[in-house]
Design a protein around this motif. Structure first.
Motif, PDB file in Angstrom:
ATOM      1  N   THR A  58      -0.741   4.368   0.811  1.00 49.15           N
ATOM      2  CA  THR A  58      -1.570   3.781   1.839  1.00 49.15           C
ATOM      3  C   THR A  58      -1.979   2.363   1.450  1.00 49.15           C
ATOM      4  OG1 THR A  58      -3.703   3.957   2.981  1.00 49.15           O
ATOM      5  CG2 THR A  58      -3.587   4.847   0.768  1.00 49.15           C
ATOM      6  N   ASP A  68      -4.213  14.220  -0.959  1.00 46.47           N
ATOM      7  CA  ASP A  68      -4.444  14.717   0.388  1.00 46.47           C
ATOM      8  C   ASP A  68      -4.447  16.245   0.415  1.00 46.47           C
ATOM      9  OD1 ASP A  68      -4.523  12.112   1.213  1.00 46.47           O
ATOM     10  OD2 ASP A  68      -2.506  12.089   2.066  1.00 46.47           O
ATOM     11  N   GLN A 104      -0.841  10.235  -3.855  1.00 43.91           N
ATOM     12  CA  GLN A 104      -1.507  10.208  -2.555  1.00 43.91           C
ATOM     13  C   GLN A 104      -1.312  11.533  -1.821  1.00 43.91           C
ATOM     14  OE1 GLN A 104      -3.408   7.462  -1.097  1.00 43.91           O
ATOM     15  NE2 GLN A 104      -4.009   9.308   0.025  1.00 43.91           N
ATOM     16  N   TYR A 132       3.281   9.347   0.499  1.00 52.79           N
ATOM     17  CA  TYR A 132       3.262   7.975   1.004  1.00 52.79           C
ATOM     18  C   TYR A 132       2.284   7.154   0.172  1.00 52.79           C
ATOM     19  CZ  TYR A 132      -1.226   9.269   3.118  1.00 52.79           C
ATOM     20  OH  TYR A 132      -2.513   9.684   3.310  1.00 52.79           O
TER      21      TYR A 132
END
Length: 559
Positions: A102, A83, A79, A100
């Protein structure tokens, strides 16, 4: 049952969606890993020795738990790395590190392979996953078909009572009536699991919770039954092992409510070993075979992204897996010790078969009811495992074909596509199971793939994701030399290329040493990382151990 539904409904209404996700996440993971492989654990304990098995099982449980945490870590890095790739071009956005998971996006193992290892490794993983899931789904179908046709009078052809021997050593039952009964049972099983397979995971809440509770009930019944006999001072003086001799007679079974003693008539095998001898015994060949049994009972890593996706509180994932593997290890240990101590040389490879004689007419009603429940448990157990493996497989195939995860497509046409993919993937193993009732040999070799799924790929993903984040983010922050750029520039420097190439290799060597010797780096550390145990060096050591396990398993199948 109605009271249970009402209680569960009130609990959901009181605690809200968060509680539903807690229950669903835990029972989904339990239902997947507690398929049928764990039923061979008591046999592995007795054949290889109880003490060596306790040590081996605990060690494999720890490794499997660690690999599960690494999969979660890789999901968080995926993740963060995604990003980074899709963020703006400003220096501030490139330097921001945030790993993280999501609640609205998941990364399947095939997608993580594509991000951190490469497209070809994604294809290799997908092929391995489809292979092991295909044979697992076939095995689930044959377990249900054979168990139901033996214990439920579906033989309408010649009305002969089908027996386990009709399915044990035959690819398909030779008796035409039993063959038709088997096909009918597989058809009934197919009607149930096809419906569950096309449903989203959240729509299976009640079914998965009920079948999860059924697992704990059946395992508890097996353990309590054996412990009551052991603590009651009862000993099986003579026993019959159906693996060697199908004919036997029970000469005395007293009332279940007052006396638990069992006496079997058999001339070739008898249990003369003491508990101390069973506990301290060791057989090298059987121990090598038991490693694959214990490892297969821990395989769930391929489904972690899909089965944890309904859990909203992602920060609790590490606690989930701590509780899950603590529960699994405890159940496996108690079941293995109790079963091996009580049945000893009577133990079957699938321990529930030891209750088959007690389900026959002439025994106490309570004992027969308990025995029927235990004998039929594996065939009911796979009703929840089958749709879980199908959903996991389709999610990964979807990622390979379309290049994106299912959560990124919300249009109705993609839901229809997923529906037909689930239907196709679920129908194929069921269709083959109609004509094949015994897959023992194939499953033994196909189970080798489980080692790669359970141990190898989590290690590879852990190291590859850490290495990529270590290089990419350190270069983005300007903290080190970009080794990739050094190598790409060597072709245009003329006579200086050998020197620069040597500098590049030297920097790569130093970088590798710094990478593997670092306990933890903020360049790849996630909220789920463990002190020391999440380090690259630890992952490398686990990879070496996994290689040893694979070699041992191959040797055990060859000798």
């Amino acid at each position: 049952m109605e009271a249970f539904f009402n209680l569960f409904k009130r609990k959901v209404e009181t605690d809200g969606p968060r509680t539903v996700n807690i229950y669903l996440g835990f029972f989904l993971m339990v239902n997947l890993v507690l398929g049928t492989g764990f039923l061979s654990i008591p046999y592995g304990f007795y054949s290889s020795g109880v003490l060596p098995s306790i040590i081996t099982l605990l060690f494999i449980s720890c490794l499997s738990w660690l690999c599960a945490i690494w999969v979660v870590e890789t999901m968080a890095r995926a993740q963060g790395y995604n990003d980074y790739k899709t963020s703006g071009t400003t220096q501030e956005s490139k330097q921001a590190l945030h790993f993280y998971i999501t609640p609205i996006r998941k990364f399947e193992p095939t997608e993580m392979c594509d991000l951190f290892i490469g497209r070809w490794m994604k294809i290799v993983y997908a092929i391995m996953l489809v292979t092991i899931i295909f044979f697992a789904a076939m095995a689930y179908s044959t377990v249900a078909g054979s168990a139901w046709s033996v214990n439920i009078p579906f033989n309408f052809g010649n009305l002969r009572q089908c027996r386990d021997d009709d399915f044990k050593d035959n690819v398909f039952p030779e008796d035409e009536g039993c063959g038709n009964a088997y096909r009918f049972c597989v058809f009934v099983f197919a009607c149930i699991v096809l419906f569950l397979s096309v449903l989203p995971l959240k729509e299976q809440l009640i079914v998965q919770v009920i079948l999860g509770l059924l697992r704990f009930t059946a395992i508890g019944a097996i353990v309590i039954y054996c412990l009551v006999h052991l603590f009651g001072g009862n000993v099986i003086e003579n026993c019959n092992n159906p693996l060697y001799e199908p004919e036997f007679d029970i000469v005395n079974v007293s009332d279940f409510s007052s006396n638990f003693s069992l006496n079997f008539t058999y001339s070739m095998f008898n249990s003369t070993e003491t508990l101390k001898e069973v506990f301290l015994s060791f057989d090298g060949k059987s121990w090598m075979v038991s490693i694959s049994i214990y490892s297969y009972a821990h395989i769930l890593h391929q489904a972690i992204p899909a089965l944890t996706h309904p859990i909203k509180k992602k920060e609790w994932l590490r606690g989930y897996f701590n509780a899950l593997f603590l529960t699994l290890a405890s159940m496996y240990l108690i079941m293995g010790i109790a079963g091996s101590f009580w049945f000893r040389d009577c133990i079957n490879e699938t321990c529930t078969l030891n209750w088959e004689p007690l389900a026959r007419p002439g025994n106490a009603k309570a004992l027969r009811a308990l025995s029927y429940f235990i004998v039929l448990f594996p065939s009911i157990d796979v009703l929840s495992a089958f749709p879980l493996v199908i959903i996991t497989t389709v999610n990964n195939i979807y990622t390979v074909i379309l290049g994106r995860d299912t959560t990124k497509d919300t249009h109705i046409k993609f839901y229809i596509l997923q529906f037909f993919m689930k239907l196709l993937v679920a129908t194929l193993p069921l269709a083959v199971a109609m004509f094949v009732a015994n897959l023992v040999t194939v499953i033994n070799y196909a189970g080798l793939i489980g080692f790669f799924i359970c141990f190898y790929f989590p290690v590879i993903l852990q190291l590859a994701s850490q290495w990529k984040c270590y290089n990419v983010f350190s270069a983005a922050n300007g903290t080190s030399i970009n080794c990739t750029k050094i190598f790409s520039d060597t072709s245009s420097v003329g006579d200086k290329s050998p020197l620069i190439s040597q500098i590049g290799h030297e920097n790569l060597r130093k970088r590798l040493l710094s990478f593997f010797l670092s306990r933890q780096s903020d360049l790849y550390k996630t909220p789920y990382s463990l002190p020391y145990l999440s380090s690259p060096l630890c992952a490398l050591i686990v990879g070496i151990i996994s290689s040893t396990f694979i070699v041992i398993t191959i040797v055990s199948l060859a000798i």
